[in-house]
Design an enzyme around this catalytic site. Structure first.
Site, PDB file in Angstrom:
ATOM      1  N   LEU A  55       0.786  -1.179   0.117  1.00 11.33           N
ATOM      2  CA  LEU A  55      -0.070   0.011   0.055  1.00 11.33           C
ATOM      3  C   LEU A  55       0.954   1.110   0.090  1.00 11.33           C
ATOM      4  CD1 LEU A  55      -2.985   1.189   0.199  1.00 11.33           C
ATOM      5  CD2 LEU A  55      -2.359   1.104   2.674  1.00 11.33           C
ATOM      6  N   ALA A  56       1.821   1.162   0.865  1.00 10.65           N
ATOM      7  CA  ALA A  56       2.771   2.498   0.978  1.00 10.65           C
ATOM      8  C   ALA A  56       3.364   2.583  -0.602  1.00 10.65           C
ATOM      9  CB  ALA A  56       3.825   1.993   2.096  1.00 10.65           C
ATOM     10  N   ILE A 100     -26.598  11.800 -19.363  1.00  9.59           N
ATOM     11  CA  ILE A 100     -27.954  11.568 -19.181  1.00  9.59           C
ATOM     12  C   ILE A 100     -28.817  11.275 -20.434  1.00  9.59           C
ATOM     13  CG2 ILE A 100     -30.135  12.649 -18.683  1.00  9.59           C
ATOM     14  CD1 ILE A 100     -28.624  15.132 -17.569  1.00  9.59           C
ATOM     15  N   LYS A 101     -29.290   9.938 -20.294  1.00  7.83           N
ATOM     16  CA  LYS A 101     -29.798   9.558 -21.546  1.00  7.83           C
ATOM     17  C   LYS A 101     -31.162  10.233 -21.962  1.00  7.83           C
ATOM     18  CE  LYS A 101     -29.452   5.097 -22.254  1.00  7.83           C
ATOM     19  NZ  LYS A 101     -28.921   3.671 -22.101  1.00  7.83           N
ATOM     20  N   ASP A 107     -23.918  14.535 -22.864  1.00  5.95           N
ATOM     21  CA  ASP A 107     -22.550  13.804 -22.129  1.00  5.95           C
ATOM     22  C   ASP A 107     -21.407  14.803 -21.873  1.00  5.95           C
ATOM     23  OD1 ASP A 107     -20.531  12.174 -21.882  1.00  5.95           O
ATOM     24  OD2 ASP A 107     -20.523  11.309 -23.863  1.00  5.95           O
ATOM     25  N   LEU A 108     -21.196  14.615 -20.606  1.00  4.56           N
ATOM     26  CA  LEU A 108     -20.021  15.458 -20.206  1.00  4.56           C
ATOM     27  C   LEU A 108     -18.874  14.359 -19.705  1.00  4.56           C
ATOM     28  CD1 LEU A 108     -18.371  17.874 -18.881  1.00  4.56           C
ATOM     29  CD2 LEU A 108     -19.854  17.554 -16.910  1.00  4.56           C
ATOM     30  N   HIS A 118     -16.874   0.522  -0.117  1.00  2.60           N
ATOM     31  CA  HIS A 118     -17.043   1.481  -1.372  1.00  2.60           C
ATOM     32  C   HIS A 118     -18.254   1.789  -1.895  1.00  2.60           C
ATOM     33  CE1 HIS A 118     -12.952   0.627  -0.840  1.00  2.60           C
ATOM     34  NE2 HIS A 118     -12.587  -0.442  -1.742  1.00  2.60           N
ATOM     35  N   LYS A 150     -12.381   9.726  -5.001  1.00  4.60           N
ATOM     36  CA  LYS A 150     -12.430   9.717  -6.337  1.00  4.60           C
ATOM     37  C   LYS A 150     -13.209  10.792  -7.010  1.00  4.60           C
ATOM     38  CE  LYS A 150     -11.910   4.646  -6.919  1.00  4.60           C
ATOM     39  NZ  LYS A 150     -11.060   4.136  -8.199  1.00  4.60           N
ATOM     40  N   LYS A 175     -15.134  -9.636  -9.633  1.00  6.11           N
ATOM     41  CA  LYS A 175     -13.844  -9.702 -10.201  1.00  6.11           C
ATOM     42  C   LYS A 175     -13.870 -10.670 -11.253  1.00  6.11           C
ATOM     43  CE  LYS A 175     -11.612  -8.245  -6.286  1.00  6.11           C
ATOM     44  NZ  LYS A 175     -10.634  -7.244  -6.646  1.00  6.11           N
TER      45      LYS A 175
HETATM   46  C1  BG6 Z   1      -9.835  -2.382  -2.863  1.00 11.47           C
HETATM   47  C2  BG6 Z   1     -10.243  -3.748  -2.882  1.00 11.47           C
HETATM   48  O1  BG6 Z   1     -10.562  -1.633  -1.643  1.00 11.47           O
HETATM   49  O2  BG6 Z   1     -10.424  -1.743  -3.997  1.00 11.47           O
HETATM   50  C3  BG6 Z   1      -9.630  -4.284  -3.999  1.00 11.47           C
HETATM   51  O3  BG6 Z   1      -9.675  -4.645  -1.858  1.00 11.47           O
HETATM   52  C4  BG6 Z   1     -10.204  -3.788  -5.440  1.00 11.47           C
HETATM   53  O4  BG6 Z   1     -10.271  -5.635  -4.336  1.00 11.47           O
HETATM   54  C5  BG6 Z   1      -9.994  -2.084  -5.162  1.00 11.47           C
HETATM   55  O5  BG6 Z   1      -9.513  -4.155  -6.532  1.00 11.47           O
HETATM   56  C6  BG6 Z   1     -10.582  -1.559  -6.234  1.00 11.47           C
HETATM   57  O6  BG6 Z   1      -9.972  -0.085  -6.481  1.00 11.47           O
HETATM   58  P1  BG6 Z   1      -9.877   0.780  -7.568  1.00 11.47           P
HETATM   59  O7  BG6 Z   1      -9.506   2.289  -7.034  1.00 11.47           O
HETATM   60  O8  BG6 Z   1      -9.192   0.453  -8.457  1.00 11.47           O
HETATM   61  O9  BG6 Z   1     -11.001   0.929  -8.390  1.00 11.47           O
END
Ligand code: BG6
Length: 482
Positions: free
Chosen positions: A17-18, A377-378, A396-397, A242, A184, A336
């Site tokens: 992660l780092a 927007i469709k 479309d933007l 998420h 995001k 996935k």
């Molecule tokens: C992570 C999940 O939190 O988010 C991963 O553990 C997933 O499995 C990832 O691939 C997706 O993130 P992003 O930013 O690539 O859409």
């Protein structure tokens, strides 16, 4: 804010992660001139590394020529300390390093100082590192911020235990729980779309919206991460965090203000109104290898038990039981090893009432979070030319066309900037987390106790059999040509 003496400690500095996210994000902020003028970044991990090796690690995901002056200037801010995650002496050494760096930066009694502890660590060491920070590093004379990232437990009970342990060490306003989807661009954009434009809020309710689909698709499997993934499964990995975070922002009432607690109050409020998900409202899948053998199945991964029934795909219907949303199905889908990489929020409106035109397709507002950020927007128009027919088109933007010169930052860069600014808006509060687990825990426990076997789907396909019928039959989604 730019004059605050800032120390960022990255725990787990030698980890994935780092390397992939934290250091590149810090470097990006540095390049943009967004790190406070006086900042030091101290990496901490168990691995013994000399300076060269450390530098190789943390720069391996920088998208720039490493001989550039800005890389060198950034690295001059970085130090590395190796030590165990549970040893007093090691954390005392870390404290010594922090103090020495602060002295160099011109520490004085009047100087405002911040310590940021970024735990890029597996959850098994969260608490012990938290305790060590608290006992040996924590400095009550400055502002302290602790950044942690999921998994926050694996169900309601374990999450509560973890929250309690962390909560006994740090105050809630010192804790920043990362859900990187909140960083995001298009997720941050939802508030602006909804509350800065007159025409969305007016129709943002059950009278006009037929259903909402929040979809996450990845074109690759767990390759190599199977060990981690198998313990969690797709529901815990992306849905409970998420996708539910995104849902709460789409569904929440307008906040009183943009203050972080006002926003988080509204998100929590709407989460409280979501009913626990039923197994009957859920479709589970697990990918198998392709027929030609080029792509392996989930269980062919050496790190996955051969008899695993962990879902790598899930689709479910949620209901928000309040005045605004009663009766509107919210469909979450995540998988996935599917046919494409895509994250979208698709809001389908109801049929046009009293239509002058019969049998119309439905309008949809689509927010595409990734890969290419866009909002469209469709919209039905008269087919151009001499025809009098109708045609489905898009307002479309697309960001890559409209904002060609803007580089959209990685979610981690914006989130770390928020931490530097002490802004909690895009972080998950403990009561939100609790609600998120409340919604999913009965389902997760039932899947475990009933040993529900997921349906197979081929790597690279659209998901298990029935995936499209699920949205149309269970959520009243009406297909319309694009
Ligand atoms: C992570 C999940 O939190 O988010 C991963 O553990 C997933 O499995 C990832 O691939 C997706 O993130 P992003 O930013 O690539 O859409």
């Amino acid at each position: 804010k730019h004059d605050v003496l800032t120390t960022i400690v990255v725990f787990g500095a030698s980890g994935d992660l780092a390397k992939k996210k934290t250091y590149p994000a810090l470097f990006h902020l540095f390049q943009q001139g967004l790190l406070p003028k006086r900042t030091r970044i101290i990496g901490y991990a168990r691995t013994q590394m000399d300076r060269d090796k450390f530098v190789d690690r943390v720069t391996s995901f920088f998208k720039t020529d490493l001989s550039n002056a800005d890389v060198q200037q950034f690295l001059a801010l970085c130090a590395y300390v190796s030590g165990k995650y549970d040893k007093d002496e090691d954390f005392q050494r870390l404290r010594g390093e922090i103090d020495a760096n602060e002295m160099q930066m011109g520490k004085s009694d009047e100087q405002e100082r911040v310590h940021i502890y970024y735990l890029a660590l597996p959850p098994s060491v969260f608490v012990s590192v938290g305790e060590q920070i608290r006992n040996n590093v924590y400095d009550a004379s400055c502002t302290n911020r602790v950044v942690i990232e999921k998994p926050f437990g694996h169900d309601l009970q374990s999450s509560r235990l973890l929250s309690k342990a962390i909560g006994s060490l740090f105050a809630e306003d010192e804790i920043y729980r990362i859900d990187h989807y909140l960083g995001k661009e298009m997720v941050k954009n939802i508030l602006a779309l909804r509350f800065a434009n007159v025409f969305y809020e007016a129709v943002w309710n059950r009278h006009y919206i037929a259903n909402v689909q929040i979809t996450f698709k990845e074109p690759f499997g767990t390759e190599g991460r199977g060990g981690y993934f198998d313990e969690f499964g797709i529901i815990r990995d992306v849905m409970q965090n998420h996708l539910l975070q995104v849902l709460s922002i789409v569904a929440m009432h307008p906040p009183k203000s943009l203050r972080s607690e006002d926003i988080r109050d509204r998100k929590t409020e709407v989460l409280r109104r979501i009913l626990p998900i039923q197994l009957e409202d859920t479709l589970l899948g697990q990918y198998v290898g392709t027929r030609d053998g080029t792509k392996l199945g989930y269980k062919d991964d050496d790190t996955v038990p051969k008899d695993s029934i962990t879902p790598t795909f899930a689709q479910c219907v949620l209901h928000v039981d309040n005045e605004r949303w009663r009766g509107v199905p919210w469909v979450m889908k995540a998988g996935k090893a599917l046919d494409e990489a895509k994250m979208t929020i698709r809001i389908q409106f109801k049929d046009m009432p009293n239509a002058v035109f019969p049998n119309l397709a439905r309008n949809e507002l689509v927010i595409q979070v990734s890969p290419k950020e866009s909002v469209y927007i469709k919209t039905i128009v008269k087919e151009p030319g001499l025809s009098t027919n109708l045609a489905m088109s898009e307002l479309d933007l697309s960001y890559h066309k409209r904002y060609q010169d803007v580089k959209i930052p990685d979610a981690y860069a914006t989130l770390i900037l928020d931490v530097l600014n002490g802004d909690h808006s895009n972080f998950v509060r403990s009561d939100e987390l609790d609600e998120a687990w409340r919604i999913f825990t009965p389902l997760l426990h039932q899947i475990d106790s009933d040993q529900v076997v997921p349906l197979p789907y081929e790597y690279g396909s659209r998901g298990p059999k029935g995936v499209d019928e699920f949205a149309t039959e269970r959520a009243g989604y009406k297909l319309s040509s694009r």
